[in-house]
Design an enzyme around this catalytic site. Structure first.
Site, PDB file in Angstrom:
ATOM      1  N   VAL A 166       0.868  -1.176   0.000  1.00  0.00           N
ATOM      2  CA  VAL A 166       0.000   0.000   0.000  1.00  0.00           C
ATOM      3  C   VAL A 166       0.906   1.226   0.000  1.00  0.00           C
ATOM      4  O   VAL A 166       1.606   1.492   0.980  1.00  0.00           O
ATOM      5  CB  VAL A 166      -0.926   0.022   1.228  1.00  0.00           C
ATOM      6  CG1 VAL A 166      -1.786   1.281   1.223  1.00  0.00           C
ATOM      7  CG2 VAL A 166      -1.794  -1.229   1.257  1.00  0.00           C
ATOM      8  N   GLU A 200       9.441  -3.551  12.525  1.00  0.00           N
ATOM      9  CA  GLU A 200       9.564  -3.354  13.965  1.00  0.00           C
ATOM     10  C   GLU A 200       8.629  -4.292  14.706  1.00  0.00           C
ATOM     11  O   GLU A 200       7.682  -4.837  14.142  1.00  0.00           O
ATOM     12  CB  GLU A 200       9.273  -1.892  14.340  1.00  0.00           C
ATOM     13  CG  GLU A 200      10.216  -0.903  13.670  1.00  0.00           C
ATOM     14  CD  GLU A 200       9.991   0.535  14.120  1.00  0.00           C
ATOM     15  OE1 GLU A 200       9.604   0.754  15.297  1.00  0.00           O
ATOM     16  OE2 GLU A 200      10.207   1.452  13.301  1.00  0.00           O
TER      17      GLU A 200
END
Length: 439
Positions: free
Chosen positions: A160, A229
């Site tokens: 995206v 992360e």
């Protein structure tokens, strides 16, 4: 450039006259919210020749006179730089700094043209798809790279994209190499399970890598920057393999690969959040990397420096022991935090740009203090509703001190989070302290 520490009674006009400059020049360098008012402890950039810093440990019984004798600086220079006045008793605080035995002062030293280190500088941009993206980059044209944050990977290996057309066009015009930042951000959080799926499923992983390469080619990126992360510690081997496979694929197309990594000072493969980062292996697999040496002070934690020098140095000392230093970009925050007190109060801190923090202290007419351990500024103020607040941020002095780490550890350069937060002193000091490489 010089840094002058404001003390009680200083005015902008007096400072300008003292240094043979104008109030307009001082305001341009520091973007003061109010030219007519200053506060003690404010660090003002002043036009002058390039200046770096050196560490000096204060000895018992030291005075400005003895420090001047040992360093070759004049007492007037020391007074201006530190805000300490001659005759001030040891340990008494004035203008934000101290003369306390055992404490470290970072004092000015000339920086010659021959000494100037050539580095690379990166900045992360959160593109809005408007002309503001171009304007932000025009305000920081001395960047080597700009990371477009972010291309959000989905569980099927698709991406995206952000609205980065304006930013990409401006980057090309300014000769800033754009990097495609790919994340496991799901629109709300860095998603642990999403990262696992993307790396563990071979067909999805290959589809993601192919989509990254195709997008870079279509949009004119120079390389990819992976910012995964909150990964499981047990996914450490998967992440190593993913970065290796990605690097092989994108280099074959003429691109380079970089990553953002969380900060740590030792290697515990089972550590939450950080265990997945295998510094030694990843350092071998990437062309360069951004260490996120900030966010010790965070929105949900106690008030403290966002990027304390002692913590930043400890991370870099470990990192350079296992990663070639010429691959490391030191992270630097362009923001601070404003905490409601007392902590914890059930309320989170709010973000504030470093420039806005400086000007908030001026508006509130509160002195800016200096924390010796973190080499960072902070202040407290009271709002109209009676609530007390504490603000930690970076300023000209704390930035110049951290820049010295790039020299001391022979780092590749610096990486800023996040562009759009105003901090003019950082850009003026970077141009003054380094030569910026373009690629």
């Amino acid at each position: 450039m010089w840094i002058h520490t404001v003390v009680e009674g200083d005015t902008l006009r007096d400072i300008a006259e003292r240094f043979g400059t104008s109030t307009r020049a001082l305001n341009r360098l520091n973007e003061l919210g109010d030219e007519d008012r200053l506060v003690p402890g404010l660090h003002l950039l002043v036009p002058g020749p390039p200046t770096a810093v050196r560490a000096y440990q204060v000895r018992s019984g030291d005075t400005l006179a003895t420090i001047a004798q040992r360093t070759g600086l004049s007492q007037e220079q020391l007074q201006s730089w530190t805000g300490i006045r001659d005759g001030q008793p040891t340990g008494q605080q004035t203008g934000g700094m101290q003369l306390t035995a055992g404490q470290t002062l970072y004092l000015p030293r000339p920086l010659t043209a021959a000494e100037k280190k050539t580095i690379e500088a990166n900045g992360y941009l959160l593109p809005q798809g408007t002309l503001s993206d171009a304007n932000i980059l025009r305000d920081t044209p001395s960047l080597t790279y700009v990371c477009m944050f972010s291309y959000q990977a989905r569980a099927d290996g698709t991406l995206v994209p952000p609205r980065d057309a304006q930013g990409l066009q401006a980057a090309r015009q300014l000769n800033i190499a754009p990097l495609m930042t790919v994340t496991n951000f799901d629109g709300t959080n860095f998603n642990t399970e999403l990262a696992h799926t993307l790396m563990a499923n071979g067909s999805i992983r290959r589809r993601l890598i192919e989509n990254i390469g195709r997008t870079m080619q279509q949009k004119g990126f120079r390389g990819v920057n992976v910012d995964f992360e909150h990964m499981r510690p047990s996914d450490r081997p998967l992440y190593n393999a993913f970065i290796r496979e990605l690097g092989q694929a994108v280099r074959a197309r003429g691109f380079f690969v970089s990553i953002a990594m969380g900060p740590k000072t030792s290697d515990d493969p089972q550590a939450s959040w950080m265990g997945a980062f295998d510094y030694r292996t990843l350092g071998q697999e990437v062309d360069f990397l951004m260490l996120m040496t900030y966010e010790w002070g965070w929105v949900g934690g106690p008030p403290m420096a966002i990027a304390p020098l002692n913590q930043v140095r400890a991370v870099l000392e470990y990192a350079t022991s296992v990663i070639p230093s010429e691959k490391i970009l030191m992270g630097m925050a362009l923001y601070g935090y404003d905490w409601p007190l007392p902590y914890p109060s059930g309320r989170r801190a709010s973000g504030i740009s470093n420039n806005s923090a400086q000007n908030l202290a001026i508006v509130q007419q509160v002195p800016i203090q200096w924390d010796v351990a973190s080499q960072s500024p902070y202040f407290r103020y009271r709002r109209a509703d009676g609530t007390e607040h504490e603000v930690w941020f970076d300023d000209a002095m704390s930035v110049l001190i951290k820049f010295q780490l790039i020299y001391d550890m022979n780092l590749r350069g610096v990486s800023y989070w996040v562009l759009g937060n105003e901090f003019p002193q950082a850009w003026y000091l970077m141009a003054d302290t380094f030569q910026i490489r373009k690629v």
